[in-house]
Write an enzyme that holds these catalytic residues in place. Structure first.
Site, PDB file in Angstrom:
ATOM      1  N   LYS A  10      -6.936   0.539   0.486  1.00 10.10           N
ATOM      2  CA  LYS A  10      -5.495   0.774   0.345  1.00 10.10           C
ATOM      3  C   LYS A  10      -4.951   1.697   1.435  1.00 10.10           C
ATOM      4  CE  LYS A  10      -4.996  -0.497  -4.460  1.00 10.10           C
ATOM      5  NZ  LYS A  10      -6.399  -0.971  -4.639  1.00 10.10           N
TER       6      LYS A  10
HETATM    7  C1  LIG Z   1      -6.829  -2.279  -4.926  1.00 13.81           C
HETATM    8  C2  LIG Z   1      -8.254  -2.620  -4.725  1.00 13.81           C
HETATM    9  C3  LIG Z   1      -8.727  -3.951  -4.824  1.00 13.81           C
HETATM   10  C4  LIG Z   1      -7.828  -5.112  -5.192  1.00 13.81           C
HETATM   11  O1  LIG Z   1      -6.943  -5.449  -4.165  1.00 13.81           O
HETATM   12  P1  LIG Z   1      -5.668  -6.358  -4.468  1.00 13.81           P
HETATM   13  O2  LIG Z   1      -4.887  -6.374  -3.215  1.00 13.81           O
HETATM   14  O3  LIG Z   1      -4.940  -5.667  -5.589  1.00 13.81           O
HETATM   15  O4  LIG Z   1      -6.172  -7.701  -4.863  1.00 13.81           O
HETATM   16  C5  LIG Z   1     -10.073  -4.193  -4.587  1.00 13.81           C
HETATM   17  N1  LIG Z   1     -10.922  -3.186  -4.294  1.00 13.81           N
HETATM   18  C6  LIG Z   1     -10.510  -1.903  -4.200  1.00 13.81           C
HETATM   19  C7  LIG Z   1     -11.515  -0.847  -3.894  1.00 13.81           C
HETATM   20  C8  LIG Z   1      -9.172  -1.577  -4.408  1.00 13.81           C
HETATM   21  O5  LIG Z   1      -8.786  -0.291  -4.315  1.00 13.81           O
END
Ligand SMILES: *Cc1c(COP(=O)(O)O)cnc(C)c1O
Length: 498
Positions: free
Chosen positions: A113
């Site tokens: 993120k």
């Molecule tokens: C947010 C997140 C995801 C999922 O990603 P999306 O874009 O919501 O599908 C997967 N792995 C981690 C570690 C995350 O923080």
């Protein structure tokens, strides 16, 4: 380029407006009205570029109302060696002939993120200026852990913004709590809320919908905003790393120009894999998009059947960032695949709201199944995959990445397709050290150890460097100790802003 709403064909706004608004007035999501096309020769030009240069090139295709200098400024503020502990920002690690791990977790909070949340604050403040919005932006976040910290790091000390993060007092891990409560920056505030994540989330929603409060803040030159994952400003930066990975594979001569690759993504809210779909639509040679879920496999069923049904048990898993039953960004995919059929999208989203369930038309279901393969891995499978990957390759993956590796393995077995695949690795194993160590070494190895002992154990046992941001945590001052009641959240915000 203009942006339409997935639920109203009459909406047409600039990218800056889409980023400032976040969500359409009709509840729809903003989508570009056309998808820029890249030829293989355009991709070839990017091979010798740095990550930042690739980002500038690709963001410029979507943010057409931004000046090149504005985009450059945003990119260079977001992606620095100091923040990502690597110049390549999103490096690719070759596991074997068919699997390439795209490491998206080198940022300040050790999860993918960061790539979006490091640049969003700059895109947002630039967009605000461009649209004549002259207020200070106050970001409110309710978090179950990861997003809050990533947003705090992204917005810290960004001029023209303040950020307040609420987390459930008994709903985050001790390392997550420490990460947030030691947050540095002059424009940040963090508070625990008595209750669970829903309580925190409901409290934030109440503040957002309080018209009187909005007016009061507006009079004081402030406007509330969210750093939500459905904001276009969070999605568009994620397209970049798929192109970047392909370019890096070309550069390393792992593929030749035009070779088709598959992409496998551990999926929750469908943002990351949607970015991969955009890359494909833009001309990146991508075959199958493989959507990997954990036990909360609502997307697996949807992709296989065309029926989305969130009426099912909710599981708390060892890949918590994927514990989601409503994948908001799926709405954008359905819009794009249906050729912009806003009536159909509205019908589905209304049914989802009312019955927790919808079925798309057979034609649309076929298009989804054509582009995506779906599978899921439960916690046992996930632990097994972590252990096996370490044993075979000496490479340690976190539980989210393990879900993807496991589903991809199943895909290869089922289809016999061993096309080279980019597997998105979304978190550092250090962030989930306890589950990772337990999977590899067994439960006894982690017994009675605190977070910092676990970090050191993982580092020493597998010769891995502990990321600076986690290593330093033990010695940081706790700056925020507020715990408030759900009913006091507005008061906490007001006090911080005064
Ligand atoms: C947010 C997140 C995801 C999922 O990603 P999306 O874009 O919501 O599908 C997967 N792995 C981690 C570690 C995350 O923080």
């Amino acid at each position: 380029m203009k942006y339409n709403s997935t639920r109203d064909e009459n909406v047409s706004v600039t990218s800056a407006e889409a980023i400032v608004k976040g969500l359409g007035a009709d509840g729809g999501l903003f989508v570009p009205d056309s998808i820029p096309a890249l030829a293989l020769s355009d991709i070839a030009e990017m091979v010798s570029m740095s990550y930042n240069e690739r980002a500038k090139r690709l963001l410029g295709l979507f943010l057409t109302d931004f000046k090149a200098s504005e985009i450059e400024d945003c990119v260079n503020k977001a992606y620095t060696k100091a923040k990502f502990e690597t110049n390549s920002i999103a490096p690719v690690y070759k596991l074997d002939q068919s699997r390439y791990i795209l490491e998206l977790w080198h940022g300040p909070t050790c999860a993918f993120k960061d790539i979006a949340l490091q640049i969003l604050p700059h895109l947002l403040t630039t967009s605000a200026k461009k649209t004549g919005m002259d207020k200070e932006i106050v970001i409110l976040v309710a978090t179950s852990g990861d997003t809050g910290k990533a947003a705090l790091e992204g917005f810290r000390d960004v001029e023209g913004t303040k950020i307040v993060v609420f987390f459930p007092d008994n709903g985050v891990s001790s390392i997550q709590r420490l990460q947030m409560c030691t947050q540095e920056g002059d424009n940040v505030f963090v508070s625990a809320v008595n209750g669970n994540f829903d309580d925190a989330q409901t409290g934030v929603k109440e503040i957002f919908t309080d018209k009187a409060y909005e007016a009061e803040l507006s009079a004081r030159g402030k406007a509330l905003s969210s750093a939500n994952s459905i904001n276009w400003g969070r999605l568009v930066p994620q397209i970049v790393y798929y192109f970047s990975a392909y370019c890096d594979m070309l550069k390393a001569e792992e593929i030749t120009m035009g070779d088709v690759v598959n992409i496998c993504v551990p999926t929750g809210n469908f943002g990351n894999i949607l970015a991969a779909y955009f890359a494909k639509m833009m001309g990146l040679p991508v075959g199958k998009l493989i959507c990997a879920s954990n036990a909360n496999n609502v997307l697996t069923d949807f992709i296989k059947t065309g029926t989305y049904d969130k009426n099912r048990p909710f599981y708390t898993t060892i890949s918590p960032s994927m514990d989601i039953l409503i994948s908001s960004n799926l709405e954008r995919l359905l819009y794009l695949l249906s050729g912009g059929n806003t009536a159909e999208i509205k019908r589905c989203m209304n049914e989802l709201k009312e019955n927790g369930k919808y079925a798309v038309s057979p034609e649309l279901a076929a298009l989804v199944a054509d582009n995506f393969y779906a599978g899921f891995a439960d916690d046992d499978k996930c632990r097994e995959t972590i252990k096996k990957t370490e044993a075979e390759f000496g490479y340690v993956i976190d539980p989210h990445t393990a879900v993807a590796v496991s589903v991809h393995e199943r895909y290869m077995e089922e289809t016999g397709d061993s096309t080279k695949t980019i597997i998105a690795s979304t978190a550092s194993p250090f962030k989930f050290n306890c589950d990772v160590l337990e999977a590899i070494l067994g439960a006894e190895a982690v017994e009675d150890k605190d977070e910092f002992e676990l970090l050191r154990l993982l580092g020493e046992r597998f010769s891995l460097r502990i990321p600076n941001s986690l290593a330093g945590l033990e010695y940081k001052d706790v700056r925020f100790e507020t715990v408030c009641d759900k009913t006091m959240m507005k008061g906490v915000v007001s006090e911080f802003l005064s």
